[in-house]
Design a protein around this motif. Sequence first.
Motif, mmCIF file in Angstrom:
data_model
loop_
_atom_site.group_PDB
_atom_site.id
_atom_site.type_symbol
_atom_site.label_atom_id
_atom_site.label_comp_id
_atom_site.label_asym_id
_atom_site.label_seq_id
_atom_site.Cartn_x
_atom_site.Cartn_y
_atom_site.Cartn_z
ATOM 1 N N ALA A 49 37.605 40.706 44.956
ATOM 2 C CA ALA A 49 37.240 41.491 43.770
ATOM 3 C C ALA A 49 38.573 42.521 43.471
ATOM 4 C CB ALA A 49 35.968 42.225 43.634
ATOM 5 N N CYS A 50 39.027 43.005 44.640
ATOM 6 C CA CYS A 50 39.773 44.270 44.179
ATOM 7 C C CYS A 50 41.258 43.758 44.156
ATOM 8 C CB CYS A 50 40.239 45.011 46.019
ATOM 9 S SG CYS A 50 38.811 45.988 46.402
ATOM 10 N N SER A 51 41.561 42.647 44.580
ATOM 11 C CA SER A 51 42.850 41.768 43.963
ATOM 12 C C SER A 51 42.595 41.699 42.519
ATOM 13 C CB SER A 51 42.842 40.822 44.715
ATOM 14 O OG SER A 51 44.088 39.942 44.170
ATOM 15 N N ILE A 52 41.861 40.919 42.191
ATOM 16 C CA ILE A 52 41.395 40.718 40.713
ATOM 17 C C ILE A 52 41.264 41.797 39.553
ATOM 18 C CG2 ILE A 52 39.894 39.532 39.143
ATOM 19 C CD1 ILE A 52 39.204 37.741 41.191
ATOM 20 N N SER A 53 40.759 42.970 40.357
ATOM 21 C CA SER A 53 40.383 43.869 39.291
ATOM 22 C C SER A 53 41.363 45.262 39.502
ATOM 23 C CB SER A 53 39.051 44.451 39.331
ATOM 24 O OG SER A 53 38.928 44.971 40.649
ATOM 25 N N ASP A 54 42.515 45.215 40.414
ATOM 26 C CA ASP A 54 43.196 46.327 40.549
ATOM 27 C C ASP A 54 42.576 47.651 41.512
ATOM 28 O OD1 ASP A 54 45.505 44.735 39.646
ATOM 29 O OD2 ASP A 54 44.936 45.607 37.476
ATOM 30 N N ASN A 55 41.824 47.085 42.348
ATOM 31 C CA ASN A 55 40.957 48.200 43.104
ATOM 32 C C ASN A 55 39.952 48.873 42.494
ATOM 33 O OD1 ASN A 55 41.974 47.395 45.635
ATOM 34 N ND2 ASN A 55 43.983 48.732 45.419
ATOM 35 N N ARG A 56 39.247 48.363 41.295
ATOM 36 C CA ARG A 56 38.110 49.059 40.722
ATOM 37 C C ARG A 56 37.078 48.913 41.574
ATOM 38 N NH1 ARG A 56 39.470 46.970 34.390
ATOM 39 N NH2 ARG A 56 41.288 48.197 34.387
ATOM 40 N N ASN A 57 36.340 50.092 41.351
ATOM 41 C CA ASN A 57 34.835 49.895 41.934
ATOM 42 C C ASN A 57 33.771 48.713 41.099
ATOM 43 O OD1 ASN A 57 33.150 51.441 40.144
ATOM 44 N ND2 ASN A 57 34.337 53.095 40.778
ATOM 45 N N ALA A 72 34.225 39.309 39.053
ATOM 46 C CA ALA A 72 34.394 39.752 40.265
ATOM 47 C C ALA A 72 33.443 40.643 40.853
ATOM 48 C CB ALA A 72 35.750 40.197 40.389
ATOM 49 N N GLY A 73 33.001 41.641 39.913
ATOM 50 C CA GLY A 73 32.001 42.362 40.439
ATOM 51 C C GLY A 73 30.698 41.911 40.652
ATOM 52 N N GLU A 74 30.160 40.719 39.719
ATOM 53 C CA GLU A 74 29.220 40.134 40.134
ATOM 54 C C GLU A 74 29.209 39.299 41.458
ATOM 55 O OE1 GLU A 74 28.500 37.327 36.716
ATOM 56 O OE2 GLU A 74 28.332 39.141 35.556
ATOM 57 N N LEU A 75 30.480 38.852 41.836
ATOM 58 C CA LEU A 75 30.842 38.251 43.122
ATOM 59 C C LEU A 75 30.410 39.175 44.168
ATOM 60 C CD1 LEU A 75 32.089 35.545 44.229
ATOM 61 C CD2 LEU A 75 34.156 37.134 44.556
ATOM 62 N N VAL A 76 30.738 40.448 44.267
ATOM 63 C CA VAL A 76 30.570 41.466 45.221
ATOM 64 C C VAL A 76 28.925 41.613 45.362
ATOM 65 C CG1 VAL A 76 31.063 43.647 45.992
ATOM 66 C CG2 VAL A 76 32.971 42.291 44.907
ATOM 67 N N THR A 77 28.569 42.034 44.126
ATOM 68 C CA THR A 77 27.026 42.250 43.971
ATOM 69 C C THR A 77 26.167 41.067 44.695
ATOM 70 O OG1 THR A 77 27.455 43.470 42.012
ATOM 71 C CG2 THR A 77 25.172 42.550 42.487
ATOM 72 N N PHE A 121 38.142 28.690 37.026
ATOM 73 C CA PHE A 121 38.300 28.111 35.662
ATOM 74 C C PHE A 121 38.990 28.962 34.886
ATOM 75 C CE2 PHE A 121 36.597 27.337 31.281
ATOM 76 C CZ PHE A 121 36.844 26.108 31.192
ATOM 77 N N ASN A 122 38.688 30.177 34.864
ATOM 78 C CA ASN A 122 39.365 31.297 33.900
ATOM 79 C C ASN A 122 41.133 31.470 34.651
ATOM 80 O OD1 ASN A 122 37.437 31.633 32.371
ATOM 81 N ND2 ASN A 122 36.634 33.535 33.579
ATOM 82 N N GLY A 123 41.459 30.781 35.416
ATOM 83 C CA GLY A 123 42.812 30.780 36.062
ATOM 84 C C GLY A 123 43.156 31.990 36.891
ATOM 85 N N VAL A 124 42.350 32.541 37.527
ATOM 86 C CA VAL A 124 42.825 33.805 38.528
ATOM 87 C C VAL A 124 43.990 32.979 39.541
ATOM 88 C CG1 VAL A 124 40.812 35.064 38.079
ATOM 89 C CG2 VAL A 124 40.977 33.527 39.904
ATOM 90 N N LYS A 125 44.729 33.780 40.057
ATOM 91 C CA LYS A 125 45.913 33.436 40.848
ATOM 92 C C LYS A 125 45.239 33.329 42.443
ATOM 93 C CE LYS A 125 47.697 38.298 41.409
ATOM 94 N NZ LYS A 125 48.386 39.161 40.528
ATOM 95 N N GLU A 126 44.211 33.957 42.484
ATOM 96 C CA GLU A 126 43.557 33.988 43.847
ATOM 97 C C GLU A 126 42.768 32.674 44.136
ATOM 98 O OE1 GLU A 126 43.422 36.379 41.694
ATOM 99 O OE2 GLU A 126 44.362 38.291 42.438
ATOM 100 N N LYS A 127 43.327 31.833 44.099
ATOM 101 C CA LYS A 127 42.467 30.420 44.222
ATOM 102 C C LYS A 127 42.282 30.201 45.788
ATOM 103 C CE LYS A 127 43.638 28.043 39.951
ATOM 104 N NZ LYS A 127 42.391 28.261 39.026
ATOM 105 N N GLU A 128 43.585 30.414 46.638
ATOM 106 C CA GLU A 128 43.219 30.141 48.003
ATOM 107 C C GLU A 128 42.464 31.299 48.722
ATOM 108 O OE1 GLU A 128 46.467 32.286 46.994
ATOM 109 O OE2 GLU A 128 47.017 30.394 46.091
#
Length: 158
Positions: A49-57, A72-77, A121-128
Motif C-alpha cells: 500500500a505504501c508503494s502504491i500510494s506514495d506512503n500515504r496513511n 490499497a487502503g482496503e487491503l491494509v484495513t 487488473f488495474n495494472g499496478v507495477k507491484e505484481k511480484e
Amino acid sequence: MKDYFAEFSVNLHSLKKRIYKKIMQPIEFSNLPVYKKALEIFRVSRAIACSISDNRNILEMEISEELNHRFAGELVTDALALVPELAVVQNTSSHSLRLKRAREIQKSASGILLKCRKLEFNGVKEKEFLSLLKSEIQQFNRIFAEWIYSLPMDKKVN
C-alpha cells in the motif's frame, strides 16, 4: 516387590503430572503460527500500500480519488482486522462466537485476495509483491484451518 510397585506408582503419577502441565499450559498468543502469519500479512500489505500510494496513511488512501489507492487502503484495513479477530477466537469460551469470528477472519482473508486481483487488473507495477501476499494468504488459510480445528470445543478461560 512392593517397593518396586510403589516406586513405579510414584513415577507414573509424577509423569502424569508433568504431561498434564505440558498439555494444559496456556499457549502464548504471540507464539502461535497463525498470529505470526497474520502479522506478516499485515506487514506485506502495508508495504504494498505504501508503494502504491506514495506512503500515504490509510485514511488518505480510503478517500483518495485514485482507485488503486482506495484498493490499497482496503487491503491494509482487511489485513489489520486479522489479529484482533484471532485474539477473540483464541480467548472466547463460546463456540458460536468462535465460529462467527472465524467467518470474519475468512472474509478478511478473501477480501485481501480480492483486492490483490483488483490491483493486478488495474495494472499496478507491484505484481511480484501482490503474488507474495496471495501466497501468504494461502499459507494463512492452511494454518488457520489447522489451528481452528485444534481448539477445544468448550474452552475454559481463566
